[in-house]
Design a protein around this motif. Structure first.
Motif, PDB file in Angstrom:
ATOM      1  N   ARG A 114       0.835  -1.192   0.000  1.00 37.52           N
ATOM      2  CA  ARG A 114       0.000   0.000   0.000  1.00 37.52           C
ATOM      3  C   ARG A 114       0.872   1.244   0.000  1.00 37.52           C
ATOM      4  O   ARG A 114       1.861   1.347   0.736  1.00 37.52           O
ATOM      5  CB  ARG A 114      -0.915   0.015   1.215  1.00 37.52           C
ATOM      6  CG  ARG A 114      -1.905   1.183   1.209  1.00 37.52           C
ATOM      7  CD  ARG A 114      -2.749   1.238   2.467  1.00 37.52           C
ATOM      8  NE  ARG A 114      -3.588   2.426   2.492  1.00 37.52           N
ATOM      9  CZ  ARG A 114      -4.314   2.808   3.526  1.00 37.52           C
ATOM     10  NH1 ARG A 114      -4.329   2.079   4.636  1.00 37.52           N
ATOM     11  NH2 ARG A 114      -5.045   3.907   3.453  1.00 37.52           N
ATOM     12  N   GLN A 142      -0.595  -1.082   6.393  1.00 37.62           N
ATOM     13  CA  GLN A 142      -0.677  -1.979   5.251  1.00 37.62           C
ATOM     14  C   GLN A 142      -1.975  -2.790   5.306  1.00 37.62           C
ATOM     15  O   GLN A 142      -1.982  -4.005   5.497  1.00 37.62           O
ATOM     16  CB  GLN A 142       0.546  -2.900   5.226  1.00 37.62           C
ATOM     17  CG  GLN A 142       1.852  -2.190   4.935  1.00 37.62           C
ATOM     18  CD  GLN A 142       1.858  -1.540   3.553  1.00 37.62           C
ATOM     19  OE1 GLN A 142       1.449  -2.152   2.563  1.00 37.62           O
ATOM     20  NE2 GLN A 142       2.318  -0.295   3.482  1.00 37.62           N
ATOM     21  N   GLY A 149      -6.944   4.727  -1.876  1.00 40.74           N
ATOM     22  CA  GLY A 149      -5.915   3.736  -1.579  1.00 40.74           C
ATOM     23  C   GLY A 149      -5.174   3.348  -2.847  1.00 40.74           C
ATOM     24  O   GLY A 149      -5.779   3.024  -3.869  1.00 40.74           O
ATOM     25  N   TYR A 151      -2.036   0.867  -4.517  1.00 43.73           N
ATOM     26  CA  TYR A 151      -1.345  -0.397  -4.249  1.00 43.73           C
ATOM     27  C   TYR A 151      -0.416  -0.687  -5.419  1.00 43.73           C
ATOM     28  O   TYR A 151      -0.846  -0.737  -6.575  1.00 43.73           O
ATOM     29  CB  TYR A 151      -2.353  -1.531  -4.055  1.00 43.73           C
ATOM     30  CG  TYR A 151      -3.339  -1.253  -2.950  1.00 43.73           C
ATOM     31  CD1 TYR A 151      -3.061  -1.587  -1.637  1.00 43.73           C
ATOM     32  CD2 TYR A 151      -4.538  -0.587  -3.228  1.00 43.73           C
ATOM     33  CE1 TYR A 151      -3.955  -1.290  -0.622  1.00 43.73           C
ATOM     34  CE2 TYR A 151      -5.431  -0.291  -2.219  1.00 43.73           C
ATOM     35  CZ  TYR A 151      -5.133  -0.644  -0.918  1.00 43.73           C
ATOM     36  OH  TYR A 151      -6.013  -0.349   0.085  1.00 43.73           O
TER      37      TYR A 151
END
Length: 373
Positions: A114, A142, A149, A151
């Motif tokens: 993340r 994480q 968000g 990733y």
């Protein structure tokens, strides 16, 4: 007692039979251990590779800790899992898991990480934060979150065929660049004009891009960048082929600032035009550049070797000329010099004889005087 003994004997026999049956099984198991199948990949690793190769999940490239990474957004992943349930078939029993549980599992297996945007506040002149930030940093927590968000994939993407071919072509290309001076004249001409054309295209594209942005910014107050920024390190090859600009996310600038920058631009253009070189200076510069290009194009190993031989011959001629300035001696001059040396030696010997005779006479006088006394 006899019954007990018979039972014990029968028990031992049964154990022996079991041992005999177990022996071939153990041998077969030992033989099979030599040819153990290769360990299978984790299903989540296969799932991550399959999702990353899928073009339906939108992703971008960014810089994280001086490294280019490919990342996706949490909300896009949730939508992707809902609209493409067939991708989760590879997970087997876990195919019905929610997007949050899948991403948390990927986080625990270090397949993704993340990230968070580096600049968390709105920049001056912008209305909101960028939907796809170009610079990221590792997030402290994480865990999966759908709202804002990001990733990044943590494993290397499978190398495609064209990447494998390029890995062999690049060293050959570097070698070809190093061997450019020994190319034939026609090849040099082709390479020269190709590179000049590519450079002219890039510079023209950048100038056109900047001109369109400046005109639209001054007249309409819109930030419109046609063509992608080829100088950005996070730009991918797919983005280089994009022509239409992104949506303007900044607020409209004030008319005073637009007028100020337009005035400065006009003054700079007039100043450059006033101090531009005249025709004679441009002609001299063009001739100089043309001579340099001709020297590069006409150079060849044969000319270089012939030039080295000519230089060596000139050096030998120079040395011979320096020795020619030393006066030479003839035979007559040599004989005359030898006679002069002999005369000098004879004269010196005569002087020595006279001195010896004087000394002898002086000794005789001294003896005569001593005898008379």
């Amino acid at each position: 007692m006899a019954g007990k003994g018979a039972k014990a004997t029968s028990g031992k026999a049964a154990e022996k039979e079991k041992g005999k049956k177990a022996a071939p099984a153990s041998r077969s198991s030992r033989g099979g251990s030599q040819e153990q199948p290769a360990p299978k990949k984790d299903v989540y690793q296969l799932f991550a590779e399959k999702v990353r190769d899928n073009k339906q999940l939108e992703s971008r490239w960014a810089i994280m800790q001086e490294t280019r990474v490919e990342y996706f957004r949490g909300k896009d992943f949730t939508t992707f899992i809902k609209t493409h349930p067939e991708v989760g078939e590879i997970l087997g029993p876990d195919k019905y898991m929610e997007a949050e549980e899948i991403v948390n599992t990927l986080l625990s297996k270090n397949l993704v990480i993340r990230c968070d945007r580096v600049w968390k506040t709105v920049r001056p002149g912008k209305k909101k934060l960028s939907s796809w930030p170009a610079h990221l940093e590792i997030h402290q927590e994480q865990v999966f979150t759908e709202n804002d968000g990001f990733y990044a994939w943590m494993f290397l993407k499978r190398r495609t065929l064209w990447q494998t071919i390029l890995s062999f072509v690049w060293p050959l290309f570097a070698l070809a660049v190093c061997l450019f001076p020994v190319y034939p004249y026609q090849c040099k001409i082709v390479v020269l004009y190709s590179c000049a054309g590519a450079l002219l295209f890039i510079v023209s594209l950048l100038l056109l891009r900047a001109a369109i942005f400046g005109i639209l910014w001054v007249l309409l107050g819109k930030r419109v960048w046609f063509f992608p920024n080829i100088n950005a390190e996070e730009t991918t090859f797919r983005e280089l082929l994009r022509f239409w600009p992104d949506k303007d996310e900044g607020e409209r600038p004030k008319w005073t600032s637009r007028l100020f920058y337009a005035t400065v631009t006009v003054l700079v253009i007039l100043l450059l035009r006033h101090h531009a070189p005249d025709e004679a200076a441009r002609a001299r510069y063009q001739k100089k550049v043309s001579n340099i290009i001709d020297d590069v194009l006409e150079w060849s190993p044969k000319l270089a070797l012939s030039g080295m031989m000519d230089k060596h011959a000139e050096d030998n001629a120079t040395e011979t000329g320096s020795y020619s300035h030393v006066p030479t001696t003839t035979e007559e001059e040599t004989i005359a010099a030898a006679e002069d040396v002999d005369a000098d030696e004879t004269q010196d010997s005569g002087v020595d004889a006279d001195e010896t005779q004087d000394r002898a006479d002086h000794a005789d006088d001294m003896r005569t005087r001593s005898s008379e006394a």
